[in-house]
Design a protein around this motif. Structure first.
Motif, short mmCIF file in Angstrom:
data_model
loop_
_atom_site.label_atom_id
_atom_site.label_comp_id
_atom_site.label_asym_id
_atom_site.label_seq_id
_atom_site.Cartn_x
_atom_site.Cartn_y
_atom_site.Cartn_z
N UNK A 13 0.86 -1.18 0.00
CA UNK A 13 0.00 0.00 0.00
C UNK A 13 0.89 1.23 0.00
N UNK A 14 1.05 1.84 -1.17
CA UNK A 14 1.96 2.97 -1.30
C UNK A 14 1.55 4.13 -0.40
N UNK A 15 0.28 4.30 -0.18
CA UNK A 15 -0.19 5.41 0.64
C UNK A 15 0.25 5.27 2.10
N UNK A 16 0.48 4.03 2.55
CA UNK A 16 0.85 3.82 3.95
C UNK A 16 2.23 4.37 4.27
N UNK A 17 3.10 4.53 3.26
CA UNK A 17 4.45 5.03 3.49
C UNK A 17 4.68 6.40 2.86
N UNK A 18 3.67 6.94 2.21
CA UNK A 18 3.83 8.22 1.52
C UNK A 18 4.15 9.31 2.53
N UNK A 19 5.20 10.08 2.23
CA UNK A 19 5.61 11.17 3.11
C UNK A 19 6.47 10.75 4.27
N UNK A 20 6.70 9.45 4.44
CA UNK A 20 7.52 8.94 5.54
C UNK A 20 8.94 8.67 5.04
N UNK A 21 9.91 8.79 5.94
CA UNK A 21 11.30 8.55 5.60
C UNK A 21 11.67 7.10 5.85
N UNK A 22 12.54 6.57 5.01
CA UNK A 22 12.99 5.20 5.18
C UNK A 22 13.79 5.05 6.47
N UNK A 23 13.66 3.93 7.16
CA UNK A 23 14.45 3.69 8.38
C UNK A 23 15.96 3.71 8.14
N UNK A 24 16.41 3.62 6.89
CA UNK A 24 17.84 3.66 6.62
C UNK A 24 18.42 5.03 6.93
N UNK A 25 17.59 6.05 6.95
CA UNK A 25 18.08 7.39 7.29
C UNK A 25 19.00 7.95 6.23
N UNK A 26 18.53 7.93 4.97
CA UNK A 26 19.35 8.39 3.86
C UNK A 26 19.43 9.92 3.84
N UNK A 27 20.64 10.44 3.60
CA UNK A 27 20.82 11.88 3.52
C UNK A 27 20.43 12.43 2.16
N UNK A 28 20.50 13.75 2.01
CA UNK A 28 20.09 14.40 0.76
C UNK A 28 21.25 15.02 -0.01
N UNK A 29 22.47 14.82 0.46
CA UNK A 29 23.61 15.45 -0.22
C UNK A 29 24.12 14.65 -1.41
N UNK A 30 23.74 13.38 -1.51
CA UNK A 30 24.28 12.51 -2.56
C UNK A 30 24.02 13.03 -3.97
N UNK A 31 22.80 13.49 -4.31
CA UNK A 31 22.56 13.96 -5.68
C UNK A 31 23.47 15.11 -6.11
N UNK A 32 24.08 15.80 -5.14
CA UNK A 32 24.95 16.92 -5.50
C UNK A 32 26.18 16.48 -6.27
N UNK A 33 26.61 15.25 -6.07
CA UNK A 33 27.83 14.82 -6.74
C UNK A 33 27.72 13.45 -7.41
N UNK A 34 26.58 12.80 -7.28
CA UNK A 34 26.45 11.46 -7.85
C UNK A 34 25.22 11.40 -8.75
N UNK A 35 25.45 11.01 -10.00
CA UNK A 35 24.35 10.77 -10.92
C UNK A 35 24.80 9.66 -11.87
N UNK A 36 24.20 8.50 -11.72
CA UNK A 36 24.59 7.33 -12.52
C UNK A 36 23.51 7.07 -13.56
N UNK A 37 23.87 7.23 -14.82
CA UNK A 37 22.95 6.94 -15.90
C UNK A 37 23.68 6.14 -16.97
N UNK A 38 23.16 4.96 -17.27
CA UNK A 38 23.77 4.08 -18.25
C UNK A 38 22.81 3.90 -19.41
N UNK A 39 23.23 4.36 -20.59
CA UNK A 39 22.38 4.25 -21.77
C UNK A 39 22.54 2.89 -22.46
N UNK A 40 23.27 2.00 -21.81
CA UNK A 40 23.56 0.71 -22.44
C UNK A 40 22.67 -0.42 -21.94
#
Length: 463
Positions: A174-201
């Motif tokens: 049920x996607x609505x049950x977790x909507x707006x909630x943070x994962x228990x892993x406690x992931x930060x938000x700084x990663x997108x600033x320097x990491x972007x992995x895209x493989x066109x292959x």
């Protein structure tokens, strides 16, 4: 005792070394402890009790390695609590049942190279290597790096990791049950600033079967962007004679080469503007500029591929310089005023690009045998195309065109998605938390299928 009875010689240092005092100290703790017998890669797990029997049993196993190790006991303290190292309260879990918790815990214990009850990026890779039917080597490396970056080199407890799996399972149910909630892993938000992995292959047959979609304009800005796109298409088609006569290989290459020299401009302009704004305001960008840089480079790769099929003359090259100066100046000015307008405009332009490449593919597929276009069905694509999109040693030109169209479809969807987003928005198309959550979902489905507990997402969670 363990150190004294170490088998010798041994080729690798043990993952954990626990002396007699530490063993006795661990024995007095009413939790599950993992002891490594030196000289053996196997980690022995015992359920600590308040008697010396556990120590003697483990000790005898070290002396006589041919005897079976103490079994891993997972005893229920009550109806809702499992003695899995630190006590796990089953009432915490929304979706996982007891059998799944046992299985996941067992795999995490085996993957825990530090034998400390905590999961690191190295342990994540080791865990996923047991599920190679779901994760390939590149995905395992990328997920491990993403986890490391997201936790800033830190670790999470086994209990917290299981809670994260349960969170993913609940969102599957049920996607609505977790909507707006943070994962228990406690992931930060700084990663997108320097990491972007895209493989066109790694395009799947479904990715290559591009659907021609259209985003209806909602605002005045959208309508203006669509009108300008339509005008640009009419003017360009008329001046190049695209709609006059039949489509030939020469027409295709002239059009593709010129358009790709222009198509690589928007992504670079967007990245530059966002880069300077981030420097000027001393704030994060949200990871957008990395995505736009990748988009610009992807369009450049299209150009480098097509010029292997035709070397433009001096007049053509001069027109490219003029086109870049004119369009580059106008787009830079427009982007400085309204990024939303520019991204919507590029989204509509990419819709037209998908239509164009779809028409080209149909012409190639239906071209009479022996014609110039029919040759593209059998002629091997340039080496740069085969390596970039991983078309295989015998990848054909038509395969290359299909991959180019898939790239354009992605650019279409990306630019429509980011149009109108606030400046401080985290890249919605490269959200570390979502990527790790998707990994946990895939892991859960795979562990379910292997354990024979059910099939698919719905069967992998408790009702």
């Amino acid at each position: 005792l363990l150190q004294f009875h170490t088998p010798s010689p041994y080729t690798e240092p043990p993952p954990t070394m626990i002396g007699t005092s530490r063993l006795l100290q661990a024995h007095r703790m009413p939790t599950l402890h993992r002891i490594a017998a030196l000289g053996s890669k196997r980690l022995v797990s015992i359920a600590a009790t308040n008697s010396t029997q556990s120590v003697l049993t483990l000790y005898s196993h070290v002396i006589f390695p041919q005897s079976p190790p103490p079994s891993l006991t997972i005893a229920a303290r009550s109806k809702s609590t499992l003695n899995l190292g630190p006590s796990l309260d089953m009432d915490k879990f929304q979706a996982l049942d007891e059998s799944l918790v046992r299985k996941i815990y067992q795999e995490l214990v085996e993957a825990d190279t530090g034998a400390d009850g905590r999961i690191s990026d190295r342990d994540i890779k080791r865990l996923l290597q047991k599920h190679t039917t779901t994760f390939n080597d590149k995905e395992i490396v990328n997920i491990g790096e993403l986890f490391y970056a997201s936790k800033a080199g830190g670790t999470v407890s086994i209990e917290r990791f299981i809670e994260a799996v349960d969170f993913a399972a609940a969102s599957m149910k049920d996607e609505e049950s977790t909507k707006g909630k943070l994962s228990p892993l406690g992931i930060g938000t700084c990663v997108p600033e320097y990491m972007y992995v895209k493989d066109h292959a790694n395009y799947t047959p479904e990715d290559l079967d591009v659907k021609l979609t259209h985003v209806e304009p909602q605002t005045t800005t959208d309508k203006a962007a669509l009108a300008l796109c339509k005008l640009t298409r009419v003017v360009f088609d008329t001046t190049t004679g695209w709609n006059r006569g039949s489509i030939t290989t020469d027409k295709i290459l002239n059009r593709a080469i010129f358009l790709e020299t222009v198509a690589a401009i928007p992504g670079m302009v967007a990245a530059i503007v966002r880069h300077f704004r981030s420097l000027r305001q001393m704030q994060r960008d949200g990871g957008m500029l990395n995505m736009f840089l990748e988009e610009a480079n992807n369009e450049r790769m299209h150009l480098l591929t097509f010029i292997k099929l035709k070397d433009p003359g001096y007049i053509f090259r001069a027109s490219v310089i003029g086109g870049q100066l004119a369009f580059g100046t106008m787009f830079l000015t427009a982007y400085s005023i309204s990024p939303a307008f520019c991204h919507r405009f590029v989204g509509y332009i990419e819709e037209e690009a998908c239509h164009t490449y779809t028409k080209i593919i149909e012409e190639i597929e239906n071209a009479p045998k022996g014609s110039d276009l029919a040759i593209w069905r059998t002629e091997v694509a340039p080496a740069i195309a085969r390596s970039y999109w991983k078309l295989g040693e015998d990848g054909k030109l038509i395969d290359m065109v299909r991959a180019v169209r898939a790239d354009e479809a992605e650019h279409r969807d990306v630019n429509h998605a980011v149009s109108g987003l606030k400046d401080d928005t985290i890249n919605p198309l490269y959200n570390p938390e979502q990527k790790l959550n998707d990994m946990l979902k895939a892991y859960l489905n795979d562990i379910m299928s292997k354990s024979g507990s059910g099939k698919g997402a719905n069967a992998s969670v408790a009702s």
